[in-house]
Design an enzyme around this catalytic site. Structure first.
Site, PDB file in Angstrom:
ATOM      1  N   ASP A   1     -11.110   8.491 -13.737  1.00 52.30           N
ATOM      2  CA  ASP A   1     -12.475   8.649 -13.215  1.00 52.30           C
ATOM      3  C   ASP A   1     -13.547   8.357 -14.267  1.00 52.30           C
ATOM      4  OD1 ASP A   1     -11.774  11.016 -14.600  1.00 52.30           O
ATOM      5  OD2 ASP A   1     -13.242  12.171 -13.474  1.00 52.30           O
ATOM      6  N   ASN A   2     -13.136   8.098 -15.501  1.00 53.69           N
ATOM      7  CA  ASN A   2     -14.074   7.731 -16.554  1.00 53.69           C
ATOM      8  C   ASN A   2     -14.050   6.240 -16.861  1.00 53.69           C
ATOM      9  OD1 ASN A   2     -14.896  10.359 -16.837  1.00 53.69           O
ATOM     10  ND2 ASN A   2     -13.500  10.798 -18.507  1.00 53.69           N
TER      11      ASN A   2
ATOM     12  N   ASP B   1     -19.291   8.199 -19.181  1.00 53.93           N
ATOM     13  CA  ASP B   1     -18.866   9.553 -19.524  1.00 53.93           C
ATOM     14  C   ASP B   1     -18.495   9.659 -20.995  1.00 53.93           C
ATOM     15  OD1 ASP B   1     -18.119  12.166 -19.609  1.00 53.93           O
ATOM     16  OD2 ASP B   1     -16.579  12.023 -18.090  1.00 53.93           O
TER      17      ASP B   1
END
Length: 181
Positions: free
Chosen positions: A42-43, A52
């Site tokens: 998700d980064n 992030d």
């Protein structure tokens, strides 16, 4: 139908571009000594951007196992030296989500593009940093001797370009760092 083939090509081309951009991004991180610290799926960005900025950091001395993430200190999954492989692992997870849209062979070809883009970008960046048009085999072998834990990450390349005599195998010492030598 032609609509299905057209959309299949669009998905394939899109995935190939995501893989290419991620390969270029990983090469940029590695050439600069940047350590993201938390490369969870998700980064990662489909645009090939760094997002992030959790516990990120920069190498001072070459240490492939270094991570700025204290929660990753035991396993070192996201350490500097693992970043290219983690980028590929993340893309493979992304590819799995596209299995209903593209055949496995197309997705594997995209993952191969990642590797090619990473290698090409890293080699070109290192050659440019050294003021060369390209890296030859002799210089690639010499570069492998630079990758010694504790050796100053950027200064070793600067010394190579400066023409000063350098012991490529000796780690940088605090005194050498202070004196500029």
């Amino acid at each position: 139908s032609s609509d299905v083939c057209s959309s299949d090509l669009a998905y394939r081309d899109w995935f190939f571009e995501v893989c290419r951009r991620t390969g270029v991004l990983m090469a940029d991180w590695m050439r600069l000594g940047f350590v993201h610290g938390v490369m969870n799926t998700d980064n990662m960005s489909a645009l090939g951007l760094t997002i992030d900025y959790g516990p990120y950091g920069w190498l001072e001395g070459y240490d492939p196992m270094w991570t700025p993430n204290t929660t990753d200190a035991d396993g070192r999954r996201y350490c500097y030296g693992n970043q290219p492989q983690i980028g590929l692992w993340n893309l493979a997870r992304f590819a799995e989500s596209l299995l209903g849209l593209l055949p496995k062979e197309e997705l594997e070809a995209g993952l191969e593009r990642y590797g090619a883009a990473y290698t090409e970008s890293f080699r070109a960046a290192l050659a440019a940093k050294l003021g060369l048009a390209e890296l030859d085999d002799a210089l690639r072998r010499r570069r492998s001797r630079l990758c010694i834990p504790g050796l100053s990450f950027s200064r070793s390349l600067l010394r190579c370009c400066s023409g000063r005599a350098v012991c490529w195998l000796a780690p940088a010492t605090p005194r050498a760092r202070q004196s500029g030598g």
